[in-house]
Design an enzyme around this catalytic site. Structure first.
Site, mmCIF file in Angstrom:
data_model
loop_
_atom_site.group_PDB
_atom_site.id
_atom_site.type_symbol
_atom_site.label_atom_id
_atom_site.label_comp_id
_atom_site.label_asym_id
_atom_site.label_seq_id
_atom_site.Cartn_x
_atom_site.Cartn_y
_atom_site.Cartn_z
ATOM 1 N N LYS A 10 0.851 -1.199 0.000
ATOM 2 C CA LYS A 10 0.000 0.000 0.000
ATOM 3 C C LYS A 10 0.881 1.242 0.000
ATOM 4 O O LYS A 10 2.047 1.225 0.409
ATOM 5 C CB LYS A 10 -0.950 0.017 1.201
ATOM 6 C CG LYS A 10 -0.287 0.054 2.587
ATOM 7 C CD LYS A 10 0.129 1.449 3.052
ATOM 8 C CE LYS A 10 0.807 1.414 4.407
ATOM 9 N NZ LYS A 10 1.497 2.699 4.742
ATOM 10 N N ASP A 133 -2.711 -1.215 10.543
ATOM 11 C CA ASP A 133 -2.905 -1.203 9.088
ATOM 12 C C ASP A 133 -3.562 -2.471 8.546
ATOM 13 O O ASP A 133 -3.974 -2.510 7.392
ATOM 14 C CB ASP A 133 -1.563 -1.027 8.361
ATOM 15 C CG ASP A 133 -1.018 0.386 8.464
ATOM 16 O OD1 ASP A 133 -1.752 1.264 8.963
ATOM 17 O OD2 ASP A 133 0.139 0.609 8.055
#
Length: 293
Positions: A10, A133
């Site tokens: 990401k 996350d």
């Protein structure tokens, strides 16, 4: 039974530290985006639970988030099944690209399938317990992360164009970066207002033209000047925008043309300790298809 799944990296299109909450954590508003850089994880039913990795620098002991995910899933499901897991590592670790968090989320998805556990309703909670996350990687695509980054709101995919991620050979301690960040204590009113503004900004974000803001850049660039040099180098070689990924050390540059990105990548070959990855955005539909969701 065997299966093999991608574990995507990401970037953060933005990362705002809105203040310190009453529980001591920082209130964040970030815009996550999955990208095409990925690890691969192979799963196979086995009597015992074990992990191997193509990169000898990655620990394969109980501290690895893949094994933590496996143990939490087994405990939640009340099972004692095993698995032989192999991680083919390509995402830099550490690097601010969410590699370990992605691995954990994909382990939850893969093992629930391998062990035939109906875990859809409990995966978000398990993911949040493993790391801030991790929940994002149950969704993929573009999403807003609030709270510690663990409260996920999927939004429409953002067109992003050509990208180049550059990761210098630097390990940045995330906890230390946040400890250095001077944030005011938030009231409930401040928190709700700031989040509302942040969501509105996120929905208007366009990487090629919007200002990309990571509030951690000032601290990271001061403590690790080479990371600041990465951002400057990307901009000097034609990136129309560049921003720190998470707490670093990776920086992503956005280019308006593939040829410009290729020229920049070649120009940076002189930096022998910088790893470079030409990537594209992975939409939510592409992400779900890749993971068979």
């Amino acid at each position: 039974m065997k299966l093999s799944l991608p574990s995507f990296a990401k970037i953060n299109w933005s990362l705002r530290v809105l203040g310190k909450r009453s529980d001591g954590y920082h209130e964040l508003c970030t815009v996550f985006q999955t990208v095409s850089l990925c690890d691969r994880i192979d799963f196979e039913v086995s009597e015992n639970l074990s992990l191997t990795c193509s990169d000898p620098r990655i620990p394969t002991t109980a501290d690895n988030l893949i094994l933590k995910a496996a143990e939490r899933l087994r405990a939640a499901a009340g099972i004692s099944l095993g698995a032989r897991i192999h991680l083919e590592k390509r995402i830099p670790s550490p690097g601010g690209l969410g590699g370990g968090s992605s691995n954990a989320a994909v382990a939850l998805i893969g093992l629930s399938r391998l062990w035939e556990v109906d875990a859809a309703s409990i995966l978000p909670q398990l993911a949040a317990e493993i790391g801030a996350d991790v929940p994002f990687f149950l969704y993929g695509g573009t999403a807003i992360g609030t709270g510690r980054g663990d409260v996920i709101e999927p939004i429409d995919d953002i067109p992003s164009g050509q990208m180049l991620i550059v990761t210098p050979d630097i390990a940045i301690p995330t906890a230390e970066v946040f400890a250095r960040f001077r944030a005011e204590t938030l009231t409930d009113t401040d928190q709700n207002h700031n989040l509302s503004v942040c969501r509105a900004e996120a929905e208007k974000l366009r990487p090629a033209v919007s200002e990309l803001v990571n509030d951690l850049e000032g601290i990271v660039f001061k403590a690790f000047p080479e990371v600041a040099r990465v951002k400057m180098a990307l901009e000097e070689h034609g990136a129309v925008n560049a921003v720190l990924c998470g707490s670093g050390a990776s920086v992503v540059g956005v280019f308006d043309k593939k040829e410009t990105r290729q020229t920049a990548e070649k120009a940076l070959d002189s930096e022998s300790t910088w790893r470079k990855f030409a990537v594209s955005a992975v939409s939510r539909s592409e992400y779900r298809e890749g993971l068979g969701l």
